[in-house]
Each structure stands twice: as C-alpha cells, then as structure tokens.
Design a protein around this motif. Sequence first.
Motif, PDB file in Angstrom:
ATOM      1  N   GLY A 298     -12.703  -5.995   3.558  1.00  0.00           N
ATOM      2  CA  GLY A 298     -12.427  -5.019   4.599  1.00  0.00           C
ATOM      3  C   GLY A 298     -13.627  -4.796   5.502  1.00  0.00           C
TER       4      GLY A 298
ATOM      5  N   GLU B 244     -12.311  -6.333  -2.565  1.00  0.00           N
ATOM      6  CA  GLU B 244     -11.580  -6.024  -1.338  1.00  0.00           C
ATOM      7  C   GLU B 244     -12.441  -5.239  -0.354  1.00  0.00           C
ATOM      8  OE1 GLU B 244      -9.614  -4.741   1.849  1.00  0.00           O
ATOM      9  OE2 GLU B 244     -10.409  -3.234   0.461  1.00  0.00           O
ATOM     10  N   HIS B 245     -13.279  -4.349  -0.847  1.00  0.00           N
ATOM     11  CA  HIS B 245     -14.124  -3.575   0.062  1.00  0.00           C
ATOM     12  C   HIS B 245     -14.987  -4.498   0.924  1.00  0.00           C
ATOM     13  CE1 HIS B 245     -13.898   0.219  -2.694  1.00  0.00           C
ATOM     14  NE2 HIS B 245     -12.832   0.084  -1.912  1.00  0.00           N
TER      15      HIS B 245
ATOM     16  N   GLN C  78       2.083  -0.538   6.582  1.00  0.00           N
ATOM     17  CA  GLN C  78       1.184   0.434   5.965  1.00  0.00           C
ATOM     18  C   GLN C  78       1.822   1.082   4.734  1.00  0.00           C
ATOM     19  OE1 GLN C  78      -1.932   0.772   6.591  1.00  0.00           O
ATOM     20  NE2 GLN C  78      -1.920  -0.596   8.363  1.00  0.00           N
TER      21      GLN C  78
ATOM     22  N   CYS D 156       1.248  -1.382   2.074  1.00  0.00           N
ATOM     23  CA  CYS D 156      -0.176  -1.339   1.701  1.00  0.00           C
ATOM     24  C   CYS D 156      -0.458  -0.146   0.799  1.00  0.00           C
ATOM     25  CB  CYS D 156      -1.046  -1.251   2.952  1.00  0.00           C
ATOM     26  SG  CYS D 156      -1.200  -2.773   3.898  1.00  0.00           S
TER      27      CYS D 156
ATOM     28  N   ASP E 238     -12.068  -6.388   8.448  1.00  0.00           N
ATOM     29  CA  ASP E 238     -11.257  -5.262   8.891  1.00  0.00           C
ATOM     30  C   ASP E 238      -9.781  -5.433   8.534  1.00  0.00           C
ATOM     31  OD1 ASP E 238     -10.903  -2.755  10.033  1.00  0.00           O
ATOM     32  OD2 ASP E 238     -10.439  -3.570  12.004  1.00  0.00           O
ATOM     33  N   VAL E 239      -9.522  -5.879   7.306  1.00  0.00           N
ATOM     34  CA  VAL E 239      -8.141  -6.000   6.845  1.00  0.00           C
ATOM     35  C   VAL E 239      -7.700  -4.683   6.214  1.00  0.00           C
ATOM     36  CG1 VAL E 239      -8.360  -8.471   6.444  1.00  0.00           C
ATOM     37  CG2 VAL E 239      -8.840  -6.890   4.569  1.00  0.00           C
ATOM     38  N   ALA E 240      -6.408  -4.453   6.183  1.00  0.00           N
ATOM     39  CA  ALA E 240      -5.872  -3.254   5.535  1.00  0.00           C
ATOM     40  C   ALA E 240      -6.162  -3.316   4.039  1.00  0.00           C
ATOM     41  CB  ALA E 240      -4.370  -3.140   5.782  1.00  0.00           C
ATOM     42  N   HIS E 241      -6.554  -2.174   3.483  1.00  0.00           N
ATOM     43  CA  HIS E 241      -7.036  -2.135   2.102  1.00  0.00           C
ATOM     44  C   HIS E 241      -6.012  -2.669   1.100  1.00  0.00           C
ATOM     45  CE1 HIS E 241      -9.190  -0.764  -1.404  1.00  0.00           C
ATOM     46  NE2 HIS E 241      -8.276   0.133  -1.710  1.00  0.00           N
TER      47      HIS E 241
ATOM     48  N   GLY F 135      -5.561  -6.418   1.361  1.00  0.00           N
ATOM     49  CA  GLY F 135      -6.699  -7.139   0.820  1.00  0.00           C
ATOM     50  C   GLY F 135      -6.693  -7.171  -0.697  1.00  0.00           C
TER      51      GLY F 135
ATOM     52  N   ASP G   1      -1.806  -0.167  -3.074  1.00  0.00           N
ATOM     53  CA  ASP G   1      -3.029   0.502  -3.526  1.00  0.00           C
ATOM     54  C   ASP G   1      -2.752   1.402  -4.716  1.00  0.00           C
ATOM     55  OD1 ASP G   1      -5.747   1.107  -3.456  1.00  0.00           O
ATOM     56  OD2 ASP G   1      -5.455   2.810  -2.121  1.00  0.00           O
TER      57      ASP G   1
END
Length: 209
Positions: free
Chosen positions: A91, A87-88, A3, A6, A95-98, A101, A10
Amino acid sequence: DYQTACGCTDILMHTMERYFTQGDSLEITDSIAEGLLRTVMAQAVILRDDPKNYDARAEVMWAGSLSHNGLTGCGHSESDFASHRLEHELGGMFDVAHGAGLAAVWGSWARYAMHANLPRFTRFAVEVMGCEMNYANPEETALAGVAAFESFCRSVGMPSNLHELGLGDITGAQMHEMAVKCTQNDTLRIGGLVRLYAADIEKIYAAAK
C-alpha cells in the motif's frame, strides 16, 4: 462494491491473523473465529449481488467489531499479522486498497508458512472452507483450503495474486525494497506462525506475482 469487498476481506484477515498461530488456543475461541469467517464470506457474496441488503451489512458490521476487539484471539498466546505487514508495504509503494492487497498476498504467505502448523490449516480447510479431510495426505487438504479461499476472493472481486491486483510488472528490486522496509533493514523478524526475515518476505512476494 469494490470497497465493500475490501472491507469484508480485511475483517476476514484480522480474524485469520489471530487464528493461524503457532501457540496455544482455545476450542471456543477457534469455533467463534470459524463461525465469524463463514458468516462474513456468506454475507460478502450476498452484498456482491445485493449491495443494499441491510441485514447483510449489519452482519458484516457486527463481525467487524468481533473480529478486532480481541475476542477471536482470546486464549491465544500470540497472533501473526505478517500478511498485514506485507500489505502495508504494498500500500505504501503502490497505493492499493488494503483489503485487496491482503487478498493478493495471503495465499502465497499461507503456502510458505503452512507447515509450521499444518493441523491448523487443515482445520481451516474443513471447518471454514468446507473441504474434505484427506487423512492420508493432510497437506493436500491444507492446500485445498488455501485454494478455496483464493477462489472465494475472486468470486467477490478481490485478487488472489499481485498480477490480479494490477502489479504484474512489479520488479525484483521493488520486492526487495519492500521486504527490507518491512523488517527495518532486516533487523526485525515479523510474524507469529513463522518468523520471517527479509529474504523470506521476498520469496512470498515473488510467489504471489
């Protein structure tokens, strides 16, 4: 750790969505963005090896504020955010981590869109990724920059394509559905650097597989 990577990704992407544009920009804004990108990448590597490093996390938190408060887009006539839109949909369906993705689709988007503003991609390659400028073949420099960023993503545990994201078995029908939803049944063109229709988005997803 995942995370953290991730989150760093982002932050990078929010900066890059404002950096890779077709419109006007300011030298000081570009320099701030490039410095932020280099800083976050360096801190992400530190946190990979030393997750409890307070100073590195402080740098990342400060960079996150600067990345998304409008500063790195100041003076730009527009931003892109196509990668975020792609990516949205990932997701939403998987349901992948933003951040992961984003890393998985960015390289494919960049190769699809780079010719709309090749000098911007060559500048990124040189100033952010440390690539050598090939004046005889600027496209080679731009591609080297994209590849170098993908290599960085992998180095901190992020994917550089859909297969590495765990979506190697994604189907054409699923990519079509995401592209249609992304463009509101192909009535909306997304992106600022390049305006993307559903057909363009399907190609980007397919290239990312």
